[in-house]
Design an enzyme around this catalytic site. Structure first.
Site, PDB file in Angstrom:
ATOM      1  N   TYR A   1      19.671  42.150  34.865  1.00  0.00           N
ATOM      2  CA  TYR A   1      20.950  42.205  34.144  1.00  0.00           C
ATOM      3  C   TYR A   1      20.802  42.891  32.788  1.00  0.00           C
ATOM      4  O   TYR A   1      21.726  42.865  31.984  1.00  0.00           O
ATOM      5  CB  TYR A   1      21.518  40.792  33.950  1.00  0.00           C
ATOM      6  CG  TYR A   1      22.131  40.222  35.204  1.00  0.00           C
ATOM      7  CD1 TYR A   1      21.337  39.921  36.307  1.00  0.00           C
ATOM      8  CD2 TYR A   1      23.493  39.987  35.296  1.00  0.00           C
ATOM      9  CE1 TYR A   1      21.884  39.401  37.467  1.00  0.00           C
ATOM     10  CE2 TYR A   1      24.053  39.473  36.449  1.00  0.00           C
ATOM     11  CZ  TYR A   1      23.248  39.173  37.520  1.00  0.00           C
ATOM     12  OH  TYR A   1      23.791  38.657  38.670  1.00  0.00           O
TER      13      TYR A   1
ATOM     14  N   LYS B   1       9.200  35.495  42.395  1.00  0.00           N
ATOM     15  CA  LYS B   1       8.669  36.457  43.375  1.00  0.00           C
ATOM     16  C   LYS B   1       7.462  37.120  42.720  1.00  0.00           C
ATOM     17  O   LYS B   1       7.338  38.351  42.657  1.00  0.00           O
ATOM     18  CB  LYS B   1       9.774  37.469  43.734  1.00  0.00           C
ATOM     19  CG  LYS B   1       9.471  38.338  44.915  1.00  0.00           C
ATOM     20  CD  LYS B   1       9.721  37.671  46.259  1.00  0.00           C
ATOM     21  CE  LYS B   1       9.307  38.566  47.396  1.00  0.00           C
ATOM     22  NZ  LYS B   1       9.357  37.898  48.708  1.00  0.00           N
TER      23      LYS B   1
ATOM     24  N   ASP C   1      12.427  33.584  48.311  1.00  0.00           N
ATOM     25  CA  ASP C   1      12.970  33.672  49.677  1.00  0.00           C
ATOM     26  C   ASP C   1      12.656  32.403  50.464  1.00  0.00           C
ATOM     27  O   ASP C   1      13.534  31.825  51.122  1.00  0.00           O
ATOM     28  CB  ASP C   1      12.470  34.940  50.391  1.00  0.00           C
ATOM     29  CG  ASP C   1      11.000  35.244  50.135  1.00  0.00           C
ATOM     30  OD1 ASP C   1      10.382  34.555  49.312  1.00  0.00           O
ATOM     31  OD2 ASP C   1      10.459  36.170  50.769  1.00  0.00           O
TER      32      ASP C   1
ATOM     33  N   ASP D   1      21.758  33.812  39.981  1.00  0.00           N
ATOM     34  CA  ASP D   1      23.086  34.198  40.454  1.00  0.00           C
ATOM     35  C   ASP D   1      23.212  33.908  41.944  1.00  0.00           C
ATOM     36  O   ASP D   1      24.178  33.293  42.410  1.00  0.00           O
ATOM     37  CB  ASP D   1      23.275  35.700  40.177  1.00  0.00           C
ATOM     38  CG  ASP D   1      24.636  36.201  40.597  1.00  0.00           C
ATOM     39  OD1 ASP D   1      25.631  35.530  40.273  1.00  0.00           O
ATOM     40  OD2 ASP D   1      24.711  37.256  41.251  1.00  0.00           O
TER      41      ASP D   1
END
Ligand code: ATP
Length: 341
Positions: free
Chosen positions: A126, A173, A207, A231
């Protein structure tokens, strides 16, 4: 005690109608607040402004420190960049707090869900730094700083301790983004080990974390994440408790705070008295509790308690908007809550 001034920003799409409903409920609860209204988004342009985030809106929040905000439209692709993101950055509202709790009378796949998402709100993808290298190649930069990573970690553990919650899980991640997500993990571990060893700490690859959430959301307590994962996981978790109509949020900084629902401006249902005002209403109760905590105002907490009891009671009585399988419009739901205050 004197009243606290809150900046009301109705926003776009369903924003004004859910804001009206919430204001009626706040008034009925006797909340010790008064309002100044400011605008942002398309609403600001429609009022003759030339900026989607007018400086007097930002200044009003800086002056009064607390705002209740409706969603502002962000076009996909071209057009202006997100007003919501710009406001968070300008005011350095670095932590988004999004509680996701099962509601009485709202049937979903899972019962007793009680998760709080804490999303880093100022950087990551962002950052808005995007460059066109050639006609066919673009880059979007993911920015991570040690300062912001440490700050969100400290906020998350502090939130856990002050709310008597047991566990913080970091979604990451770092196997792929070794530097950026790796640094967030490093900061979370250090802050945990040195300052909050009493809080249980774990890490899960984002994930796999989403899969585990879908299998059993009850295994999670506080989820801490960088901006984009926050988000995405917010909308996933909204699905556990009835959808975007019932997930509130707070954007917290050291000086200022802006309370707003997780949902967007929902143009498909705007202006039709169809929107569920509950997400903004729950954001308003978070705001009252924040006022109670930061300004030692028991009356604000009592109003928040009254509102919460009234909407729970309304839901238990089967009073629901259409997104929750009911028949009520925005105004009728607000009336049902007020009748139970
Ligand atoms: P944004 O890009 O602004 O975050 P979004 O794409 O996530 O927005 P939303 O506007 O949040 O989309 O909502 C997606 C859909 O969910 C809406 O089109 C609407 O049908 C439904 N929805 C969202 N908020 C509400 C609400 N308060 N009451 C009822 N339905 C809602």
């Amino acid at each position: 005690m004197s009243k606290h001034t809150v900046v009301l920003i109705p926003g776009d799409g369903i924003g004004p109608e859910v804001m009206n409903a919430v204001r009626l409920i706040l008034d009925a609860s006797g909340a010790p607040v008064e309002y100044v209204e400011r605008h942002a988004g398309v609403a600001a342009l429609e009022r003759g402004g030339d900026d989607v985030l007018p400086i007097d809106t930002v200044d009003a929040v800086r002056e009064h420190h607390v705002a209740l905000k409706g969603p502002c439209t962000t076009p996909v692709g071209g057009g202006f960049s997100s007003v919501n993101v710009a406001l968070r950055k300008k005011l350095d509202l670095y932590a988004a707090v999004r509680p996701v709790r099962s509601l009485p009378g709202v049937k979903t796949r899972y019962e007793n869900v009680d998760i709080v998402i804490i999303r880093e709100n100022t950087e990551g993808l962002y950052s808005g730094i995007e460059n066109r290298i050639t006609d066919d190649v673009v880059i979007s930069l993911k920015v991570a700083t040690r300062e912001a990573s440490e700050r969100i970690a400290r906020f998350s553990f502090d939130y856990a301790r002050s709310r008597k919650r047991e566990k913080v899980t970091v979604l990451h991640k770092a196997n792929i983004m070794k530097l950026s997500d790796g640094m967030m993990l490093d900061c979370a571990r250090r802050v945990h080990d040195s300052e909050y060893p009493d809080i249980e700490y774990s890490e899960v690859i984002v994930d796999a974390g989403h899969m585990r959430l879908v299998q059993d959301p009850l295994q999670f307590d506080i989820l801490m994440c960088e901006n984009l994962y926050g988000d995405i996981v917010s909308d996933l978790c909204a699905g556990f408790v009835g959808g975007l109509g019932c997930t509130p949020g707070a954007n917290i900084g050291d000086k200022d705070s802006v309370f707003e629902a997780v949902h967007g401006s929902a143009p498909d249902i705007a202006g039709q008295d169809l929107a569920n005002p509950l997400a903004l209403l729950m954001s308003a109760t978070m705001m009252l509790n924040h006022i109670a905590d930061t300004m030692q105002d028991d009356e604000a907490r009592a109003s928040a308690d009254r509102i919460k009891a009234a909407y729970n009671h309304a839901l238990e009585d089967g009073q629901r908007t259409r997104d929750l399988g009911g028949e009520l419009g925005t105004r009728a739901f607000a009336k049902a809550v007020i009748e139970r205050m």
